[in-house]
Design a protein around this motif. Structure first.
Motif, PDB file in Angstrom:
ATOM      1  N   THR A  33       0.271  19.220  13.656  1.00 43.57           N
ATOM      2  CA  THR A  33      -0.328  19.196  14.999  1.00 43.57           C
ATOM      3  C   THR A  33       0.165  17.992  15.791  1.00 43.57           C
ATOM      4  O   THR A  33       0.560  16.988  15.201  1.00 43.57           O
ATOM      5  CB  THR A  33      -1.867  19.162  14.835  1.00 43.57           C
ATOM      6  OG1 THR A  33      -2.261  20.385  14.224  1.00 43.57           O
ATOM      7  CG2 THR A  33      -2.598  19.023  16.160  1.00 43.57           C
ATOM      8  N   PHE A  88     -12.619  25.749  12.059  1.00 47.65           N
ATOM      9  CA  PHE A  88     -11.530  24.868  11.633  1.00 47.65           C
ATOM     10  C   PHE A  88     -12.023  23.808  10.642  1.00 47.65           C
ATOM     11  O   PHE A  88     -11.269  23.368   9.768  1.00 47.65           O
ATOM     12  CB  PHE A  88     -10.930  24.199  12.885  1.00 47.65           C
ATOM     13  CG  PHE A  88      -9.765  23.314  12.593  1.00 47.65           C
ATOM     14  CD1 PHE A  88      -8.688  23.766  11.846  1.00 47.65           C
ATOM     15  CD2 PHE A  88      -9.715  22.009  13.072  1.00 47.65           C
ATOM     16  CE1 PHE A  88      -7.601  22.952  11.560  1.00 47.65           C
ATOM     17  CE2 PHE A  88      -8.638  21.188  12.797  1.00 47.65           C
ATOM     18  CZ  PHE A  88      -7.575  21.661  12.046  1.00 47.65           C
ATOM     19  N   LYS A 119      -3.121  16.866  -0.882  1.00 51.11           N
ATOM     20  CA  LYS A 119      -3.322  17.844  -1.964  1.00 51.11           C
ATOM     21  C   LYS A 119      -2.565  17.381  -3.209  1.00 51.11           C
ATOM     22  O   LYS A 119      -3.060  17.478  -4.323  1.00 51.11           O
ATOM     23  CB  LYS A 119      -2.814  19.226  -1.545  1.00 51.11           C
ATOM     24  CG  LYS A 119      -3.678  19.921  -0.537  1.00 51.11           C
ATOM     25  CD  LYS A 119      -3.327  21.399  -0.479  1.00 51.11           C
ATOM     26  CE  LYS A 119      -3.151  21.879   0.926  1.00 51.11           C
ATOM     27  NZ  LYS A 119      -2.790  23.278   1.027  1.00 51.11           N
ATOM     28  N   SER A 159      -1.131  16.645   4.927  1.00 55.06           N
ATOM     29  CA  SER A 159      -2.107  17.457   4.206  1.00 55.06           C
ATOM     30  C   SER A 159      -1.537  17.829   2.840  1.00 55.06           C
ATOM     31  O   SER A 159      -2.229  17.773   1.826  1.00 55.06           O
ATOM     32  CB  SER A 159      -2.502  18.691   5.007  1.00 55.06           C
ATOM     33  OG  SER A 159      -1.554  19.694   4.917  1.00 55.06           O
ATOM     34  N   MET A 166      -3.052  19.022  -6.678  1.00 55.89           N
ATOM     35  CA  MET A 166      -3.210  20.445  -6.350  1.00 55.89           C
ATOM     36  C   MET A 166      -1.932  21.125  -5.935  1.00 55.89           C
ATOM     37  O   MET A 166      -1.876  22.352  -5.883  1.00 55.89           O
ATOM     38  CB  MET A 166      -4.190  20.601  -5.197  1.00 55.89           C
ATOM     39  CG  MET A 166      -5.482  19.925  -5.444  1.00 55.89           C
ATOM     40  SD  MET A 166      -6.595  20.330  -4.152  1.00 55.89           S
ATOM     41  CE  MET A 166      -7.825  21.149  -5.089  1.00 55.89           C
TER      42      MET A 166
HETATM   43  C1  FAD Z   1      -4.923  24.567  13.511  1.00 56.07           C
HETATM   44  C2  FAD Z   1      -4.407  23.873  12.283  1.00 56.07           C
HETATM   45  C3  FAD Z   1      -3.756  22.658  12.407  1.00 56.07           C
HETATM   46  C4  FAD Z   1      -3.275  22.001  11.283  1.00 56.07           C
HETATM   47  N1  FAD Z   1      -2.646  20.789  11.450  1.00 56.07           N
HETATM   48  C5  FAD Z   1      -2.193  20.123  10.372  1.00 56.07           C
HETATM   49  C6  FAD Z   1      -1.571  18.829  10.517  1.00 56.07           C
HETATM   50  O1  FAD Z   1      -1.454  18.272  11.606  1.00 56.07           O
HETATM   51  N2  FAD Z   1      -1.099  18.225   9.428  1.00 56.07           N
HETATM   52  C7  FAD Z   1      -1.207  18.770   8.206  1.00 56.07           C
HETATM   53  O2  FAD Z   1      -0.742  18.145   7.272  1.00 56.07           O
HETATM   54  N3  FAD Z   1      -1.812  19.983   8.013  1.00 56.07           N
HETATM   55  C8  FAD Z   1      -2.300  20.658   9.074  1.00 56.07           C
HETATM   56  N4  FAD Z   1      -2.914  21.877   8.908  1.00 56.07           N
HETATM   57  C9  FAD Z   1      -2.965  22.446   7.567  1.00 56.07           C
HETATM   58  C10 FAD Z   1      -4.353  22.374   7.040  1.00 56.07           C
HETATM   59  O3  FAD Z   1      -4.624  21.075   6.751  1.00 56.07           O
HETATM   60  C11 FAD Z   1      -4.474  23.398   5.933  1.00 56.07           C
HETATM   61  O4  FAD Z   1      -5.112  24.471   6.586  1.00 56.07           O
HETATM   62  C12 FAD Z   1      -5.258  22.927   4.771  1.00 56.07           C
HETATM   63  O5  FAD Z   1      -4.441  22.145   3.949  1.00 56.07           O
HETATM   64  C13 FAD Z   1      -5.803  24.087   3.997  1.00 56.07           C
HETATM   65  O6  FAD Z   1      -4.834  24.540   3.097  1.00 56.07           O
HETATM   66  P1  FAD Z   1      -4.753  26.037   2.627  1.00 56.07           P
HETATM   67  O7  FAD Z   1      -4.403  26.901   3.767  1.00 56.07           O
HETATM   68  O8  FAD Z   1      -3.872  26.053   1.428  1.00 56.07           O
HETATM   69  O9  FAD Z   1      -6.245  26.421   2.242  1.00 56.07           O
HETATM   70  P2  FAD Z   1      -7.106  25.986   0.981  1.00 56.07           P
HETATM   71  O10 FAD Z   1      -8.508  25.843   1.438  1.00 56.07           O
HETATM   72  O11 FAD Z   1      -6.532  24.865   0.226  1.00 56.07           O
HETATM   73  O12 FAD Z   1      -6.949  27.226   0.047  1.00 56.07           O
HETATM   74  C14 FAD Z   1      -7.241  28.574   0.419  1.00 56.07           C
HETATM   75  C15 FAD Z   1      -7.443  29.370  -0.849  1.00 56.07           C
HETATM   76  O13 FAD Z   1      -6.353  29.207  -1.774  1.00 56.07           O
HETATM   77  C16 FAD Z   1      -6.816  28.651  -3.018  1.00 56.07           C
HETATM   78  N5  FAD Z   1      -5.851  27.637  -3.468  1.00 56.07           N
HETATM   79  C17 FAD Z   1      -5.495  26.522  -2.810  1.00 56.07           C
HETATM   80  N6  FAD Z   1      -4.585  25.829  -3.507  1.00 56.07           N
HETATM   81  C18 FAD Z   1      -4.375  26.540  -4.626  1.00 56.07           C
HETATM   82  C19 FAD Z   1      -3.533  26.341  -5.749  1.00 56.07           C
HETATM   83  N7  FAD Z   1      -2.743  25.270  -5.865  1.00 56.07           N
HETATM   84  N8  FAD Z   1      -3.546  27.266  -6.709  1.00 56.07           N
HETATM   85  C20 FAD Z   1      -4.344  28.339  -6.620  1.00 56.07           C
HETATM   86  N9  FAD Z   1      -5.164  28.579  -5.581  1.00 56.07           N
HETATM   87  C21 FAD Z   1      -5.181  27.702  -4.605  1.00 56.07           C
HETATM   88  C22 FAD Z   1      -8.148  28.019  -2.683  1.00 56.07           C
HETATM   89  O14 FAD Z   1      -9.009  27.968  -3.805  1.00 56.07           O
HETATM   90  C23 FAD Z   1      -8.685  28.926  -1.607  1.00 56.07           C
HETATM   91  O15 FAD Z   1      -9.324  30.039  -2.140  1.00 56.07           O
HETATM   92  C24 FAD Z   1      -3.428  22.569  10.004  1.00 56.07           C
HETATM   93  C25 FAD Z   1      -4.085  23.792   9.884  1.00 56.07           C
HETATM   94  C26 FAD Z   1      -4.586  24.441  10.996  1.00 56.07           C
HETATM   95  C27 FAD Z   1      -5.308  25.753  10.818  1.00 56.07           C
END
Ligand code: FAD
Length: 356
Positions: free
Chosen positions: A145, A333, A116, A112, A121
């Motif tokens: 996961t 999710f 990004k 993931s 990102m």
């Molecule tokens: C149950 C579960 C299992 C998962 N399993 C895996 C897996 O097997 N493999 C894997 O690779 N990942 C896994 N993930 C990770 C998942 O893919 C992330 O939740 C996903 O990348 C969303 O990223 P984030 O939390 O940064 O949220 P985002 O939706 O990216 O961001 C949340 C907030 O932060 C802001 N934001 C994000 N990036 C930036 C930035 N650079 N600068 C400023 N603001 C920003 C966004 O605008 C938004 O408001 C898992 C997650 C969960 C919940």
């Protein structure tokens, strides 16, 4: 397949709310040949409707109708298999594929962060320093996961400290320097073996390299990666709409037209996804794929809302609970799976700005 669906239907709530059956998901899926879907026959795959990754997309959708936890495990395993199928490291593929296909080895995808990175990102969270013919890996994957405690292999994108082109490498749970955290305490999908991993001076020789040039390779793999993820949305939306239709038909019938329209939209989006994955257009036309992923995520929310509205207050009665509460949690999710909806919207905005 009916036996798998029965098993999933029976255990879906437990898979969602506890880690107690976490060990049994992979064997259950493997026993029904799930991981062989869309894999070439010559490499141990199963004959399917299409004979390519579309079979896996539809297989994941079918499992997601019953349990998104199991579908996510399926996605993780089948994504790792896809990485090997699309890798020029055929020795690694031949070494790992049999155990991945029969489910005795768990495959996890820590990409993931890489997806990004590909959209500009985020910096890569694993660094590599040259070490003989390979690399020493250091860093952290915050979410990953299908980390079966017994043994797993996982893929990560690696940024060389000398600034050269990132690569994609794997590591195994028993490699020196790999530390798996306890399972993360999640509000749902608790049977998915999701944890964090820290890498400290983990030796990854050339035989561990999946792709030497991560950006080009990731762009090529992305349609399968995202397409299979969309399988989860397709299955969950279909399950909620089926329930909504059943209830609406037996009751006031008021929502029938909206439900039928949502079912038609789901079929149309699914057809577009399968077509685009098959003809390769999403490799270069990523925005079209991003828009489909967003539309399917929106449809999941709409489907759950229709299921809730069709049931009305009865949706709140535990004695009438038929999976609605679980689907509601599972649906939370869908927007945050990588690339999350906010990530995709940002990537689309960037693309539109560049085009203008
Ligand atoms: C149950 C579960 C299992 C998962 N399993 C895996 C897996 O097997 N493999 C894997 O690779 N990942 C896994 N993930 C990770 C998942 O893919 C992330 O939740 C996903 O990348 C969303 O990223 P984030 O939390 O940064 O949220 P985002 O939706 O990216 O961001 C949340 C907030 O932060 C802001 N934001 C994000 N990036 C930036 C930035 N650079 N600068 C400023 N603001 C920003 C966004 O605008 C938004 O408001 C898992 C997650 C969960 C919940």
């Amino acid at each position: 397949m009916a036996a798998l669906h029965d098993w999933l239907a029976q255990h879906a709530d437990t898979l969602d709310q506890s880690a107690s059956l976490g060990d049994e998901v992979m064997p259950a899926l493997a026993a029904h040949g799930c991981f062989r879907a869309g894999v070439p026959l010559a490499l141990g795959g199963a004959a399917g409707e299409y004979g390519d990754v579309r079979d896996a997309i539809l297989g994941i959708a079918e499992v997601a109708r019953h349990s998104v936890t199991a579908a996510f495990v399926y996605w993780s395993q089948r994504s790792f298999v896809e990485y090997l199928l699309q890798s020029s490291n055929t020795a690694l593929r031949d070494r790992l594929l049999p155990a991945l296909l029969d489910g005795s080895l768990a495959g996890a995808t820590g990409l993931s962060n890489a997806m990004k990175f590909l959209s500009g990102m985020e910096a890569l969270s694993v660094q590599g320093s040259a070490n003989g013919d390979g690399w020493l890996l250091n860093g952290k994957l915050a979410w990953i996961t299908n980390l079966r405690p017994q043994r797993f292999v996982a893929a990560a994108a690696v940024a060389p400290v000398d600034g050269s082109t990132p690569l994609v490498a794997m590591f195994a749970s028993d490699d020196v320097g790999v530390q798996r955290s306890d399972n993360l305490a999640l509000i749902a999908l608790r049977g998915s073996n999701t944890a964090a991993v820290r890498l400290e001076h983990v030796a990854a020789g050339a035989d561990y390299v999946i792709a030497a040039q991560a950006p080009a390779w990731l762009a090529r793999v992305r349609p399968a990666f995202l397409g299979m993820q969309c399988g989860m949305s397709i299955g969950l939306a279909a399950a909620a709409l089926d329930k909504a239709a059943q209830v609406a038909a037996a009751a006031r019938g008021q929502l029938g037209e909206q439900i039928a329209a949502a079912q038609q939209a789901l079929s149309a989006l699914t057809a577009q996804l399968l077509e685009g994955v098959a003809d390769g257009r999403f490799v270069t036309a990523a925005p079209a794929l991003f828009k489909l992923r967003i539309a399917l995520a929106e449809l999941v929310q709409q489907a759950l809302m229709l299921e809730l509205q069709a049931k009305g207050g009865h949706a709140y009665l535990t004695q009438e609970e038929d999976g609605f509460a679980r689907r509601w949690r599972e649906s939370a999710f869908i927007p945050v799976i990588t690339p999350s909806i906010t990530q995709l919207q940002a990537a689309l905005a960037k693309h539109a700005a560049a085009a203008a």
